[in-house]
Design a protein around this motif. Structure first.
Motif, PDB file in Angstrom:
ATOM      1  N   UNK A  23      12.723  -0.695  13.787  1.00  0.00           N
ATOM      2  CA  UNK A  23      13.459  -0.853  14.998  1.00  0.00           C
ATOM      3  C   UNK A  23      14.484  -1.760  14.916  1.00  0.00           C
ATOM      4  N   UNK A  24      15.552  -1.608  16.129  1.00  0.00           N
ATOM      5  CA  UNK A  24      16.356  -2.584  15.958  1.00  0.00           C
ATOM      6  C   UNK A  24      16.263  -4.001  16.117  1.00  0.00           C
ATOM      7  N   UNK A  25      15.129  -4.159  16.768  1.00  0.00           N
ATOM      8  CA  UNK A  25      14.697  -5.597  16.805  1.00  0.00           C
ATOM      9  C   UNK A  25      14.071  -6.218  15.834  1.00  0.00           C
ATOM     10  N   UNK A  26      13.085  -5.547  15.026  1.00  0.00           N
ATOM     11  CA  UNK A  26      12.408  -5.835  13.958  1.00  0.00           C
ATOM     12  C   UNK A  26      11.515  -4.644  13.489  1.00  0.00           C
ATOM     13  N   UNK A  27      11.144  -4.993  12.141  1.00  0.00           N
ATOM     14  CA  UNK A  27      10.147  -3.887  11.711  1.00  0.00           C
ATOM     15  C   UNK A  27       8.890  -4.263  11.587  1.00  0.00           C
ATOM     16  N   UNK A  28       7.798  -3.127  12.155  1.00  0.00           N
ATOM     17  CA  UNK A  28       6.656  -3.267  12.159  1.00  0.00           C
ATOM     18  C   UNK A  28       5.762  -2.477  11.045  1.00  0.00           C
ATOM     19  N   UNK A  29       4.987  -2.881  10.483  1.00  0.00           N
ATOM     20  CA  UNK A  29       4.268  -2.436   9.335  1.00  0.00           C
ATOM     21  C   UNK A  29       2.732  -2.411   9.638  1.00  0.00           C
ATOM     22  N   UNK A  30       2.107  -1.213   9.753  1.00  0.00           N
ATOM     23  CA  UNK A  30       0.632  -1.248  10.385  1.00  0.00           C
ATOM     24  C   UNK A  30      -0.108  -0.496   9.458  1.00  0.00           C
ATOM     25  N   UNK A  41      11.353  -3.730  26.087  1.00  0.00           N
ATOM     26  CA  UNK A  41      12.572  -3.352  25.623  1.00  0.00           C
ATOM     27  C   UNK A  41      12.446  -2.211  24.245  1.00  0.00           C
ATOM     28  N   UNK A  42      11.389  -2.788  23.421  1.00  0.00           N
ATOM     29  CA  UNK A  42      11.107  -2.039  22.204  1.00  0.00           C
ATOM     30  C   UNK A  42      10.447  -0.790  22.467  1.00  0.00           C
ATOM     31  N   UNK A  43       9.784  -0.496  23.441  1.00  0.00           N
ATOM     32  CA  UNK A  43       9.402   0.673  23.942  1.00  0.00           C
ATOM     33  C   UNK A  43      10.405   1.571  24.034  1.00  0.00           C
ATOM     34  N   UNK A  44      11.518   1.432  24.389  1.00  0.00           N
ATOM     35  CA  UNK A  44      12.742   2.335  24.324  1.00  0.00           C
ATOM     36  C   UNK A  44      13.264   2.518  22.988  1.00  0.00           C
TER      37      UNK A  44
END
Length: 81
Positions: A23-30, A41-44
């Motif tokens: 994402x523009x704010x951070x990268x999530x690795x699951x 905000x990240x939901x969008x």
């Protein structure tokens, strides 16, 4: 009419393979079965929305106000380091 307050959510990788969400704010690795909090905000974010659309990740539930505040504090701490 009062405006609706946006909330974050908890997402989960329901696949058998790891998922990365840049994402523009951070990268999530699951990893498979792993959950993560995302802010309102990240939901969008278009990348997250695409991952939800193709079912790479699923929504578990909305976050509570306390969870949302905790996540904001954690993200602020990470950015200050």
């Amino acid at each position: 009419m009062a405006s609706r307050k946006r909330r974050g959510m908890i997402i989960k990788n329901t696949n058998d393979v790891p998922v990365e969400i840049p994402m523009s704010t951070r990268t999530i690795r699951l990893k498979p079965g792993e959950e993560a909090f995302v802010t309102a905000e990240e939901v969008r974010d278009p990348v997250l929305r695409e991952k939800l659309q193709v079912r790479a990740v699923s929504i578990v539930r909305p976050t509570t106000e306390e969870e949302e505040e905790m996540l904001r504090q954690q993200l602020a701490q990470q950015q200050s380091h």
